[in-house]
Structure formats: C-alpha cells, structure tokens
Design an enzyme around this catalytic site. Structure first.
Site, PDB file in Angstrom:
ATOM      1  N   LYS A  54      39.639  57.819  42.821  1.00 18.34           N
ATOM      2  CA  LYS A  54      40.785  56.846  42.234  1.00 18.34           C
ATOM      3  C   LYS A  54      40.862  57.290  40.623  1.00 18.34           C
ATOM      4  O   LYS A  54      41.760  57.643  40.482  1.00 18.34           O
ATOM      5  CB  LYS A  54      40.290  54.775  42.606  1.00 18.34           C
ATOM      6  CG  LYS A  54      40.362  54.941  43.539  1.00 18.34           C
ATOM      7  CD  LYS A  54      39.656  53.265  43.775  1.00 18.34           C
ATOM      8  CE  LYS A  54      39.523  53.430  45.489  1.00 18.34           C
ATOM      9  NZ  LYS A  54      39.473  51.747  46.127  1.00 18.34           N
ATOM     10  N   GLN A  98      35.534  46.546  43.666  1.00 19.71           N
ATOM     11  CA  GLN A  98      34.923  47.897  45.411  1.00 19.71           C
ATOM     12  C   GLN A  98      34.351  47.006  45.788  1.00 19.71           C
ATOM     13  O   GLN A  98      33.127  46.881  45.659  1.00 19.71           O
ATOM     14  CB  GLN A  98      34.407  48.895  44.856  1.00 19.71           C
ATOM     15  CG  GLN A  98      34.491  50.246  45.754  1.00 19.71           C
ATOM     16  CD  GLN A  98      35.807  50.828  46.457  1.00 19.71           C
ATOM     17  OE1 GLN A  98      36.230  50.960  45.425  1.00 19.71           O
ATOM     18  NE2 GLN A  98      35.608  51.010  47.225  1.00 19.71           N
ATOM     19  N   ASP A 123      44.510  44.833  45.061  1.00 21.15           N
ATOM     20  CA  ASP A 123      44.570  45.202  46.034  1.00 21.15           C
ATOM     21  C   ASP A 123      44.783  44.281  47.631  1.00 21.15           C
ATOM     22  O   ASP A 123      45.556  44.780  48.693  1.00 21.15           O
ATOM     23  CB  ASP A 123      43.159  45.028  45.918  1.00 21.15           C
ATOM     24  CG  ASP A 123      41.982  46.649  46.817  1.00 21.15           C
ATOM     25  OD1 ASP A 123      42.288  47.825  46.989  1.00 21.15           O
ATOM     26  OD2 ASP A 123      41.260  46.433  46.728  1.00 21.15           O
TER      27      ASP A 123
END
Ligand code: NAD
Length: 286
Positions: A54, A98, A123
């Site tokens: 990422k 995460q 997200d």
C-alpha cells in the site's frame, strides 16, 4: 469453451491512472496532497507485506503515505489514542487500521473501527459508511467489492437484470458486494455456510462471486455455462502457493469470464483504497 480471463493487473492500472490524475488535479487546484496513514499493530507477516505494498502504491501515485507501527502488546487505549490523533490531523485524509489485529485486541475490533472518523474511513468498514451503502449512498465503499464491481463495469460486462449469486456474507466482502450489485439492478442471492443445496443456487448465477476463504470451493459443476465468475478468495495452499476459492483450472472451461488468483481482484483492492483516499481528500477540501 475457454473463458475470458479478467486480469486484475490491466484494470488496476487503469484505476491507478485515474487516481494519479485526480490527485494531481487536487494538488494543482488546492495545494493539498492526499494523505493515507496505515496503523499496523504487531508483526503479522502477511500484514507487513500488504502494508508495504500500500505504501509503495501511494508513493507511485502522488499520495502521501505514513505507517504508524505499534507493538504486539499495544493496549486498546494506546491504539485509540493514535486514532484520535489521526482524526485531528488535517494532513491525514485516510486512516486504515490493518486487520487482523493481534489476538488480545480482536474482541475490541469493532470499537476500534468505530473510533475512526467516518470521513477518513477509506476501508469503508465504519457502520456509518456501511449504513450509507445500505441505503444506496455509495460514499466510502469497502475496497474489495468496490474493485470487483468496477472491474465488471470496465470490462463491459452487464450487471443490470442479471442474477448474481454471492457466496459469503462478511461485512467486508459478501454483504457490500451484494448491495453494490443490487444497486446496479442485479437480482441478488446471498449464500453462506448454512445455505442448503448451495451448488444448485450457484448454478443459477449469471454472475457468481466467491468470497468464502476455502481453496477450490467452487467447482465446475456449480457454474452455469457462460457465467461471469469473480474469485475473491485468497488461500495459502500447503505447498506455499496462493489459490482462490474457485477451481480455476476446471471452471475456466465452463465460465464465460473469470478472474484468476493471484492476479485478479486482489490487485484492484489496493487501487480502490487509493481511489478512496483521493475521494476523502477531495471531500475534505470542499
Ligand atoms: P469471512 O471468513 O469473514 O467470511 C467467509 C464467508 O464464507 C462467511 O460469510 C461464511 O458464511 C461463508 N462460508 C464459509 N464456509 C462456507 C461454506 N461451506 N459454504 C458456503 N459459505 C461458506 O471471510 P472474508 O473476509 O469475507 O474473506 C473471504 C475470502 O476473501 C478470504 O479468502 C479472504 O482472504 C479473501 N479476501 C480477499 C481480499 C482481496 O483483496 N482480494 C480482501 C478481503 C478478503
């Protein structure tokens, strides 16, 4: 019959070009560089790889990228303090914690996701954003299902009026996937671990989405001739190789189009995360 192989690489490149253009336009117009901060707790090997990928992708496209690393032993309070700081930081437009969190924090995962400012929830997991999606307001949408739908659209594969069968009902893939397809006028069936005669359900699908987490779960006898098969699964085989939820070798001879694993929708997930970050930045400066 041999299916059209939907290459994630090709579509991800197209999305990334759009992101690069949009990030550049935002900088030119407002002087703002979109910023993503990923919070990584612990040492999970797969998570380290995802986070580094990422980071690299952000830098390639003109997005500022930071990684906040916390030890495996970090407490809920420490993690919430970090999130509160990022919520206040005007240079941060996207926050991503995460997952999975270390075992000790797993029971508070929902509390952690709730602490993220919904305007920075790139997200798309915050209940506010999940709710917006449920009422047809696609604001910050979970990246994997968003990538699947974008790929169908870019590939020119019709969704409207088709029967879509989604196997899996998780909050991060199955449910949002079903909602995105429904919003595009598909007739949607959601199957899960308690579904009876799943094979018969799957065989009705014009668009079959597998998000189960079991290698080679979807076999050729579960697929209608000519169906579009989207394989979301990422499973590690005992020999170390990656495999999807679909038995690609067999199913490619029945399906009309199919995504491979690796090299399929996984590549789109990162591209959509970057797109969400730029979108959050655009909304923040409006
Ligand atoms: P999950 O474990 O949260 O959900 C799995 C779903 O599959 C559940 O809803 C369950 O009901 C269903 N299921 C389990 N066994 C079943 C069975 N025998 N029959 C029918 N349904 C069954 O998983 P998830 O987070 O939704 O992820 C699913 C898969 O997608 C995993 O392999 C994961 O690694 C992968 N994934 C990939 C990406 C990506 O970027 N490509 C992103 C997220 C998840």
């Amino acid at each position: 019959m041999s299916a059209r192989i939907l290459s994630g690489k090709e579509f991800a490149l197209q999305i990334k070009e759009e992101v690069r253009r949009d990030a550049g336009a935002l900088l030119e117009k407002t002087g703002v560089v979109p910023g993503l901060t990923v919070v990584l707790v612990g040492e999970d090997a797969a998570s380290q790889v995802y986070v580094n990928n990422k980071h690299k992708a952000c830098l390639e496209l003109g997005i500022r990228s930071d990684i906040v690393r916390l030890p495996e032993t970090a407490s809920k309070e420490e993690l919430l303090t970090v999130i509160a700081g990022l919520n206040q930081d005007r240079a941060v437009h996207g926050i991503l914690v995460q997952l999975p969190l270390p075992k000790a924090l797993r029971t508070v995962e929902q509390e952690v996701l709730l602490a993220i400012d919904p305007a920075k929830d790139v997200d798309g997991f915050h209940p506010l954003n999940a709710g917006r999606l449920a009422v047809g307001d696609e604001h910050l949408v979970p990246c994997t299902p968003a990538g699947c739908v974008k790929m169908l659209e870019m590939a020119g594969l019709e969704i409207k009026g088709k029967h879509a069968v989604v196997i899996g009902r998780s909050n991060i893939v199955g449910k949002p996937m079903a909602q995105l397809l429904l919003a595009r006028d598909a007739t949607v069936t959601i199957c899960h671990s308690r579904t009876k005669d799943l094979a018969a359900m799957a065989r009705q699908a014009d668009i079959l989405v597998a998000a189960v987490g079991k290698a080679h779960f979807v076999t050729a006898d579960m697929v209608k001739e000519g169906a579009v098969v989207i394989d979301v699964g990422i499973n590690r085989l005992p020999n170390g190789k990656l495999a999807g939820d679909v038995d690609f070798e067999q199913v490619q001879h029945v399906a009309g189009a199919i995504t491979p694993v690796p090299g399929g929708v996984g590549l789109l997930t990162i591209a959509m995360l970057l797109a969400n970050t730029v979108k959050a930045a655009q909304l923040a400066v409006r």
